[in-house]
Design a protein around this motif. Structure first.
Motif, PDB file in Angstrom:
ATOM      1  N   ALA A  29     -40.220  26.051 -17.771  1.00 26.73           N
ATOM      2  CA  ALA A  29     -40.138  27.619 -17.513  1.00 26.73           C
ATOM      3  C   ALA A  29     -38.669  28.779 -17.698  1.00 26.73           C
ATOM      4  N   LEU A  30     -37.872  27.839 -16.808  1.00 26.43           N
ATOM      5  CA  LEU A  30     -36.818  28.277 -16.504  1.00 26.43           C
ATOM      6  C   LEU A  30     -35.321  27.890 -17.821  1.00 26.43           C
ATOM      7  N   VAL A  59     -34.057  31.902 -18.980  1.00 24.19           N
ATOM      8  CA  VAL A  59     -34.576  33.415 -18.319  1.00 24.19           C
ATOM      9  C   VAL A  59     -33.787  34.093 -16.922  1.00 24.19           C
ATOM     10  N   PRO A  64     -34.571  34.214 -12.852  1.00 19.32           N
ATOM     11  CA  PRO A  64     -36.169  34.267 -12.235  1.00 19.32           C
ATOM     12  C   PRO A  64     -36.648  35.782 -12.566  1.00 19.32           C
ATOM     13  N   ALA A  96     -38.571  37.393 -17.071  1.00 15.39           N
ATOM     14  CA  ALA A  96     -38.129  36.281 -18.267  1.00 15.39           C
ATOM     15  C   ALA A  96     -37.734  36.732 -19.325  1.00 15.39           C
TER      16      ALA A  96
END
Length: 383
Positions: free
Chosen positions: A37-38, A119, A121, A124
């Motif tokens: 996700a990051l 992105v 944290p 996002a």
């Protein structure tokens, strides 16, 4: 997210309460879970990290007490491992290379990891800043307690501010740098002043200063040329008021109000091959003289770190995020971004401390004292 700091990890590993191999394995697990996700990492060095961690455990078993024993660190970019060599010699374990702007990126407050854009944290849909983008995200998200950076115009301090961590740029020319212009300097991203101070002791061989507080400081919202937005200025000013109330700093007025020349054109000229550097030398000389006068009457200069809150991934807009940071790449002064608070958009902002040349220890002492007295508190994004 791990709450363990570098100091706690090193002390536990040296005492035999934890194994470096286990600490590294936990960090690698956090990265595996969070990085899809990051997108904070370009490469993750699982096998190499576990091998290095085993070597640290063997050193401790043989009676050594490395100051960074078993501390997981992330390094900026695929070329960053060389800059991290002093940390590895001190027992740190490099777990991977963090994201930086991709090839051909026309602006630097962005990052491209192995899985896509990096992105923030906290949100996002916002950038973490850059160019030490993944480094700041890895620390802010608790994947590692320390990450190396390099700061040519604000590349450590801006992502530190926008991700809610601490970011230190060393004095220009103090340590080796691959930048032929001399504008870039190494730096560190950390969650606490104590951890940043541990990095400093390793790379410099010195302890942070132990000054008498309060230290004298000059507040400047714009350095005489920038046009920061009202919210970053207000958040930074509120942080300064907390420092004053806690007895960490005392604001003073310089004999002449600080007004620097805009360093932007000079910085760009120095970075452009074949450009006339005559005016850049003039701007540098004028600003250095004015800063010399200021540091003759005050210990610190305090400003907002960035003029805006984090922008979206479509681009930075018309305001240079570097407008309050790159003056000190031009002058070479050490500068430190510390969390100031969270804006209305849910993203952090930073307050920047600047000191005289070779006074990094003073900046670290301020951050640590501010934390001890409760004037600066760690910011944590939602997991």
């Amino acid at each position: 997210m791990s709450e363990d700091g570098a100091l706690e990890i090193a002390d536990a590993v040296c005492a035999g309460a934890r194994r470096a191999v286990d600490v590294a394995g936990e960090a690698l697990t956090r990265i595996e879970r969070a990085d899809p996700a990051l997108c904070a990492f370009l490469d993750v060095w699982e096998e190499e990290a576990l091998r290095r961690a085993a070597e640290v455990d063997a050193r401790v078993a043989a009676g050594e007490r490395p100051p960074l024993a078993g501390v997981p660190v992330a390094v900026k970019g695929r070329r960053g491992l060389r800059a991290a060599e002093p940390l590895l010699a001190a027992g740190a374990v490099a777990v991977g290379a963090t994201s930086v702007p991709g090839p051909g990126t026309p602006w630097q407050t962005w990052g491209l990891g192995a899985r896509g854009r990096t992105v923030n944290p906290w949100r996002a849909d916002r950038t973490p800043g850059g160019s030490s983008a993944g480094a700041a995200v890895a620390v802010a998200a608790g994947l590692v307690p320390l990450a190396t950076g390099a700061d040519g115009a604000g590349s450590v301090r801006i992502p530190a501010a926008w991700c809610g961590v601490l970011g230190l740029k060393a004095t220009g020319g103090r340590f080796p740098s691959g930048d032929p212009t001399g504008l870039a300097a190494p730096g560190i991203l950390a969650r606490t002043g104590a951890d940043a101070g541990l990095w400093w002791r390793v790379v410099s061989g010195r302890d942070p200063s132990v000054p008498c507080f309060p230290l004298t400081a000059v507040w400047s919202p714009d350095l005489g040329y920038a046009s920061p937005g009202p919210e970053p200025v207000a958040l930074a000013r509120e942080a300064v008021e907390r420092l004053v109330a806690a007895g960490v700093v005392r604001l003073v007025r310089p004999p002449v109000a600080l007004s620097l020349l805009d360093p932007g054109p000079a910085w760009l000229a120095l970075r452009t091959p074949g450009a006339d550097s005559g005016d850049a030398r003039r701007v540098r000389a004028v600003n250095e003289a004015r800063l010399h006068t200021l540091f003759g009457c005050a210990d610190l200069l305090i400003t907002p770190t960035a003029p805006t809150s984090p922008h979206g991934h479509e681009g930075p807009g018309d305001v240079y995020s570097t407008s309050l940071t790159w003056a000190f790449n031009l002058s070479g002064h050490p500068a430190f971004s510390v969390p100031a608070g969270v804006g209305a958009d849910g993203c952090p902002a930073g307050v920047q401390f600047v000191a005289g040349h070779d006074r990094e220890g003073l900046l670290l002492a301020v951050a640590q004292e501010a934390e001890r007295r409760g004037a600066v508190t760690a910011l944590r994004p939602a997991s």
